[in-house]
Write a protein that holds these residues in place. Structure first.
Motif, PDB file in Angstrom:
ATOM      1  N   ALA A  36      73.752 -31.479  63.462  1.00  0.00           N
ATOM      2  CA  ALA A  36      72.636 -31.753  64.374  1.00  0.00           C
ATOM      3  C   ALA A  36      71.462 -30.815  64.092  1.00  0.00           C
ATOM      4  CB  ALA A  36      73.091 -31.618  65.822  1.00  0.00           C
ATOM      5  N   SER A  37      71.737 -29.559  63.842  1.00  0.00           N
ATOM      6  CA  SER A  37      70.660 -28.597  63.585  1.00  0.00           C
ATOM      7  C   SER A  37      69.917 -28.920  62.296  1.00  0.00           C
ATOM      8  CB  SER A  37      71.221 -27.175  63.481  1.00  0.00           C
ATOM      9  OG  SER A  37      71.808 -26.785  64.686  1.00  0.00           O
ATOM     10  N   LEU A  38      70.648 -29.200  61.242  1.00  0.00           N
ATOM     11  CA  LEU A  38      70.023 -29.517  59.958  1.00  0.00           C
ATOM     12  C   LEU A  38      69.123 -30.737  60.077  1.00  0.00           C
ATOM     13  CD1 LEU A  38      69.795 -29.186  56.839  1.00  0.00           C
ATOM     14  CD2 LEU A  38      71.763 -30.724  56.687  1.00  0.00           C
ATOM     15  N   HIS A  39      69.633 -31.799  60.653  1.00  0.00           N
ATOM     16  CA  HIS A  39      68.847 -33.026  60.741  1.00  0.00           C
ATOM     17  C   HIS A  39      67.715 -32.925  61.764  1.00  0.00           C
ATOM     18  CE1 HIS A  39      72.095 -34.535  58.276  1.00  0.00           C
ATOM     19  NE2 HIS A  39      71.259 -35.495  57.923  1.00  0.00           N
ATOM     20  N   THR A  40      67.895 -32.103  62.790  1.00  0.00           N
ATOM     21  CA  THR A  40      66.801 -31.864  63.732  1.00  0.00           C
ATOM     22  C   THR A  40      65.668 -31.119  63.042  1.00  0.00           C
ATOM     23  OG1 THR A  40      68.326 -31.825  65.607  1.00  0.00           O
ATOM     24  CG2 THR A  40      66.176 -30.802  65.932  1.00  0.00           C
ATOM     25  N   TRP A  41      65.996 -30.112  62.234  1.00  0.00           N
ATOM     26  CA  TRP A  41      64.956 -29.386  61.488  1.00  0.00           C
ATOM     27  C   TRP A  41      64.239 -30.307  60.507  1.00  0.00           C
ATOM     28  CZ3 TRP A  41      62.558 -25.238  62.765  1.00  0.00           C
ATOM     29  CH2 TRP A  41      63.184 -24.266  63.536  1.00  0.00           C
ATOM     30  N   ILE A  42      64.986 -31.142  59.840  1.00  0.00           N
ATOM     31  CA  ILE A  42      64.360 -32.088  58.905  1.00  0.00           C
ATOM     32  C   ILE A  42      63.418 -33.028  59.657  1.00  0.00           C
ATOM     33  CG2 ILE A  42      64.838 -34.050  57.386  1.00  0.00           C
ATOM     34  CD1 ILE A  42      67.414 -32.551  56.541  1.00  0.00           C
ATOM     35  N   THR A  43      63.850 -33.498  60.820  1.00  0.00           N
ATOM     36  CA  THR A  43      63.002 -34.363  61.643  1.00  0.00           C
ATOM     37  C   THR A  43      61.732 -33.637  62.059  1.00  0.00           C
ATOM     38  OG1 THR A  43      64.918 -35.571  62.456  1.00  0.00           O
ATOM     39  CG2 THR A  43      62.912 -35.706  63.776  1.00  0.00           C
ATOM     40  N   LEU A  44      61.862 -32.377  62.475  1.00  0.00           N
ATOM     41  CA  LEU A  44      60.690 -31.616  62.917  1.00  0.00           C
ATOM     42  C   LEU A  44      59.719 -31.354  61.770  1.00  0.00           C
ATOM     43  CD1 LEU A  44      62.293 -29.118  65.452  1.00  0.00           C
ATOM     44  CD2 LEU A  44      61.134 -31.282  65.895  1.00  0.00           C
ATOM     45  N   VAL A  45      60.233 -31.142  60.580  1.00  0.00           N
ATOM     46  CA  VAL A  45      59.355 -30.959  59.422  1.00  0.00           C
ATOM     47  C   VAL A  45      58.559 -32.235  59.164  1.00  0.00           C
ATOM     48  CG1 VAL A  45      59.350 -30.671  56.911  1.00  0.00           C
ATOM     49  CG2 VAL A  45      60.692 -29.131  58.330  1.00  0.00           C
ATOM     50  N   TRP A  46      59.227 -33.384  59.220  1.00  0.00           N
ATOM     51  CA  TRP A  46      58.530 -34.648  58.982  1.00  0.00           C
ATOM     52  C   TRP A  46      57.555 -34.983  60.109  1.00  0.00           C
ATOM     53  CZ3 TRP A  46      57.695 -36.554  54.544  1.00  0.00           C
ATOM     54  CH2 TRP A  46      58.603 -36.361  53.519  1.00  0.00           C
ATOM     55  N   VAL A  47      57.891 -34.622  61.340  1.00  0.00           N
ATOM     56  CA  VAL A  47      56.962 -34.822  62.449  1.00  0.00           C
ATOM     57  C   VAL A  47      55.724 -33.954  62.252  1.00  0.00           C
ATOM     58  CG1 VAL A  47      56.636 -34.414  64.929  1.00  0.00           C
ATOM     59  CG2 VAL A  47      58.655 -35.605  64.119  1.00  0.00           C
ATOM     60  N   LEU A  87      52.749 -29.027  70.233  1.00  0.00           N
ATOM     61  CA  LEU A  87      53.916 -28.381  70.836  1.00  0.00           C
ATOM     62  C   LEU A  87      54.709 -29.351  71.711  1.00  0.00           C
ATOM     63  CD1 LEU A  87      52.477 -24.866  71.712  1.00  0.00           C
ATOM     64  CD2 LEU A  87      54.028 -25.476  69.850  1.00  0.00           C
ATOM     65  N   VAL A  88      54.000 -30.166  72.483  1.00  0.00           N
ATOM     66  CA  VAL A  88      54.679 -31.171  73.315  1.00  0.00           C
ATOM     67  C   VAL A  88      55.433 -32.161  72.423  1.00  0.00           C
ATOM     68  CG1 VAL A  88      54.280 -33.132  74.862  1.00  0.00           C
ATOM     69  CG2 VAL A  88      53.144 -30.947  75.291  1.00  0.00           C
ATOM     70  N   LEU A  89      54.795 -32.609  71.356  1.00  0.00           N
ATOM     71  CA  LEU A  89      55.420 -33.545  70.421  1.00  0.00           C
ATOM     72  C   LEU A  89      56.661 -32.939  69.776  1.00  0.00           C
ATOM     73  CD1 LEU A  89      54.804 -36.397  69.238  1.00  0.00           C
ATOM     74  CD2 LEU A  89      53.785 -35.206  67.301  1.00  0.00           C
ATOM     75  N   ILE A  90      56.577 -31.685  69.362  1.00  0.00           N
ATOM     76  CA  ILE A  90      57.710 -31.012  68.721  1.00  0.00           C
ATOM     77  C   ILE A  90      58.874 -30.854  69.699  1.00  0.00           C
ATOM     78  CG2 ILE A  90      58.430 -28.724  67.874  1.00  0.00           C
ATOM     79  CD1 ILE A  90      57.208 -30.431  65.727  1.00  0.00           C
ATOM     80  N   VAL A  91      58.592 -30.480  70.928  1.00  0.00           N
ATOM     81  CA  VAL A  91      59.669 -30.308  71.916  1.00  0.00           C
ATOM     82  C   VAL A  91      60.355 -31.646  72.194  1.00  0.00           C
ATOM     83  CG1 VAL A  91      60.134 -29.763  74.338  1.00  0.00           C
ATOM     84  CG2 VAL A  91      58.723 -28.237  72.969  1.00  0.00           C
ATOM     85  N   ILE A  92      59.565 -32.681  72.400  1.00  0.00           N
ATOM     86  CA  ILE A  92      60.147 -33.999  72.688  1.00  0.00           C
ATOM     87  C   ILE A  92      60.991 -34.488  71.514  1.00  0.00           C
ATOM     88  CG2 ILE A  92      59.582 -36.435  73.050  1.00  0.00           C
ATOM     89  CD1 ILE A  92      57.218 -35.469  74.765  1.00  0.00           C
ATOM     90  N   TYR A  93      60.434 -34.421  70.310  1.00  0.00           N
ATOM     91  CA  TYR A  93      61.192 -34.875  69.141  1.00  0.00           C
ATOM     92  C   TYR A  93      62.415 -33.996  68.891  1.00  0.00           C
ATOM     93  CZ  TYR A  93      58.547 -38.726  67.166  1.00  0.00           C
ATOM     94  OH  TYR A  93      58.000 -39.952  66.943  1.00  0.00           O
ATOM     95  N   GLY A  94      62.296 -32.700  69.124  1.00  0.00           N
ATOM     96  CA  GLY A  94      63.437 -31.808  68.917  1.00  0.00           C
ATOM     97  C   GLY A  94      64.598 -32.130  69.829  1.00  0.00           C
ATOM     98  N   VAL A  95      64.305 -32.342  71.100  1.00  0.00           N
ATOM     99  CA  VAL A  95      65.356 -32.652  72.068  1.00  0.00           C
ATOM    100  C   VAL A  95      65.977 -34.015  71.760  1.00  0.00           C
ATOM    101  CG1 VAL A  95      65.780 -33.179  74.506  1.00  0.00           C
ATOM    102  CG2 VAL A  95      64.416 -31.186  73.879  1.00  0.00           C
ATOM    103  N   CYS A  96      65.135 -35.004  71.495  1.00  0.00           N
ATOM    104  CA  CYS A  96      65.649 -36.350  71.207  1.00  0.00           C
ATOM    105  C   CYS A  96      66.457 -36.386  69.909  1.00  0.00           C
ATOM    106  CB  CYS A  96      64.499 -37.353  71.141  1.00  0.00           C
ATOM    107  SG  CYS A  96      63.718 -37.651  72.733  1.00  0.00           S
TER     108      CYS A  96
END
Length: 131
Positions: A36-47, A87-96
């Protein structure tokens, strides 16, 4: 003689191997937190990359109106809004993303457990047949 339960198990295992086994075995080889952590970080980089591209496009499209009457206060407000939205976008995408990938790992782990259980049942059936 044909055993219906053994044929069902073999069919279920073959369908699973054909459709989902490769991906599920890859996913279940990770710990849930690591996956979950790896793929969340990858998602946040792409966001982040997408947000930079979108912000650059907005600045490029509205550069004339942004540069008119540009002063420090207006620049500060624009920067604060851009950073706040990011920051709002990153928090929302990170949690989801974290929830999504944890759920995906759980589902893959359950399918792999069921697959291994079916294989052990098949093995027991073959051992029983040999005796």
């Amino acid at each position: 003689m044909l055993d219906k339960s053994r044929i069902r198990l073999m069919t279920r295992a073959a369908i699973y191997e054909k459709n989902r086994a490769e991906e599920d075995l890859k996913i279940s080889s990770y710990y849930k937190k690591d996956y979950a952590s790896l793929h969340t970080w990858i998602t946040l980089v792409w966001v982040t990359i997408g947000y930079i591209c979108a912000a650059g496009l907005v600045v490029f499209c509205y550069s004339d109106s942004l540069l008119e009457d540009l002063n420090f206060a207006k620049l500060f407000v624009i920067a604060a809004v851009a950073i706040g939205a990011y920051l709002v976008l990153i928090v929302i995408y990170g949690v989801c993303a974290s929830g999504f990938y944890k759920k995906k790992h759980n589902q893959a782990k359950q399918r792999v457990k069921k697959y291994y259980r079916d294989l052990s049942r098949l093995g027991k059936m073959y051992m029983k047949e040999k005796k």
